[in-house]
Design an enzyme around this catalytic site. Sequence first.
Site, PDB file in Angstrom:
ATOM      1  N   SER A 275       9.027 -17.479   0.955  1.00  0.00           N
ATOM      2  CA  SER A 275       9.709 -16.909   2.113  1.00  0.00           C
ATOM      3  C   SER A 275      10.963 -17.733   2.384  1.00  0.00           C
ATOM      4  O   SER A 275      10.966 -18.952   2.219  1.00  0.00           O
ATOM      5  CB  SER A 275       8.771 -16.956   3.318  1.00  0.00           C
ATOM      6  OG  SER A 275       9.512 -16.964   4.518  1.00  0.00           O
ATOM      7  N   GLU A 288       2.811  -6.153  -4.897  1.00  0.00           N
ATOM      8  CA  GLU A 288       3.318  -5.243  -3.868  1.00  0.00           C
ATOM      9  C   GLU A 288       4.303  -4.235  -4.455  1.00  0.00           C
ATOM     10  O   GLU A 288       4.218  -3.030  -4.196  1.00  0.00           O
ATOM     11  CB  GLU A 288       4.020  -6.043  -2.757  1.00  0.00           C
ATOM     12  CG  GLU A 288       3.053  -6.883  -1.941  1.00  0.00           C
ATOM     13  CD  GLU A 288       3.775  -7.960  -1.144  1.00  0.00           C
ATOM     14  OE1 GLU A 288       4.916  -7.739  -0.712  1.00  0.00           O
ATOM     15  OE2 GLU A 288       3.186  -9.046  -0.968  1.00  0.00           O
TER      16      GLU A 288
END
Length: 483
Positions: A275, A288
């Site tokens: 992140s 994902e």
Amino acid sequence: MWGGRFDKPPADVARAFTRSFPVDRRIYREDIVASRAHAAMLGRQEIIPARSAEALTEALDNLLVELDQLGGPPVNADDEDVHSYVERVLTERIGDHGRRLHVARSRNDQVATDFRLYCKGFCLRLVTAVLDLLGVLARRAEEEAETIAPGFTHLQVAQPVTLGHYFLALFEMHRRDVDNILYAYTVADVCPLGAGALAGVAFDIDREFVAEELCFSQVARNSLDAVSDRDFVSAVLQACVTLSGHLSRWAEDLVIWASPGFGMVRFDDAFATGSSMLPQKLNPDVAELTRAKAAAIAGAATGWHATLKGVPLSYALDMQEDKRAVFRVEDDVLAALRALTGALDTLTVNRERMAAVAGMGHSTAIEIADYLTERDVPFRDAHAAVGRLVRLAEDRGVELADLDEADFVEADARLSADVRDRLDLPTAVARRTSLGGTAPARVREEAARATRWLRWQRDHVQDLVGRGLPPALQPSARAAVVR
Ligand code: ARG
């Protein structure tokens, strides 16, 4: 190329809208190889002079080498499509010989031939990548044959299974993908060249010779169908829809399993992302994005079906959109497949945590019911008795194995505390030895069987690559990949 009967050139907006060169330059190799076979046939049949056929085949061979070195035809060429590009370059180089190539051929049978060759190659690239995934699955199944894992239904812990059994479930799914892809390959393996624009041609052509040169195992039997048929495109796309749907399902499992609440697996640093703000994050981006690509692939296939269903026989320009659909799907499915294969290959399993989750929610309660059934209690009565025991354990906040002898006897007189021996997870999984069951012994057997099947299938695909594509289109010769 077709300006003879026109008074003026196309409007810029019309031409920009209808030309396909920016997309179909990707099939330049197939176009050159198919044109070479056509030119050779025209010479053999004395439809064009022998020296024209020789000049054409030589110029086509040179062009192929040259374009491979350049990484494909120049992006900024101004031609309508890849077919007119190749014909223009030939004519610039060998003059009138180049202008003889298009006799007894239309772009309608030409593009169908080129794209069938392309799709055969795509099927072989794709099936090879699926076999690589199957190799990883068989290996991991063997390694995790005894690892206790939670088996879910409704995403609730249902029964313990072995992780190897889970990997073999994925093996079964993707083994079916191999069948689907090879089916699509067979659908594509028919040669339409010689159908002309739609009606056949008035020359003594040799369609069998051309089909053999191009390694097609059949010749299309009806010229109208030959130029209008795009079932091979639908079959390839459908195989990709099913494959990417499979990938998406287990990608979703991995996302859940990697979430700290479960904490059962960890993605390798090389297959995770961080992140920008939160320094501790390790995100399963590969899994994902695989879910999202599966949606886009299904969309492309649906869009293609809607395009094709309204096209009157035989050819119309709607069909030009087949390439856009296949290229998009090819790029997405191969990228997802390879990335997810790598993620699985390097995934770390937290065996303690998996076993802990597997034991949650009284997941071995069925053992007590089975025990009673063996003692002649009808299954429904056994089910009800165990239901009462689960309720009791929940009220007291203990495990089933922590209940007292008296509790068992009260639930059913034929029950005794020795049933506790059946409640631990390794015992519960080891007892499930039915064909296809989760017992480690079964998983080892099935993993060995999977490995044998894989060896056989690899040989089969290797053989198909060898005899299904002309030498110039073999994967080894296909170093240049055009996007
Ligand atoms: N670019 C066309 C395609 O990909 C080639 C065939 C064009 N034929 C025609 N009659 N306009 O389908």
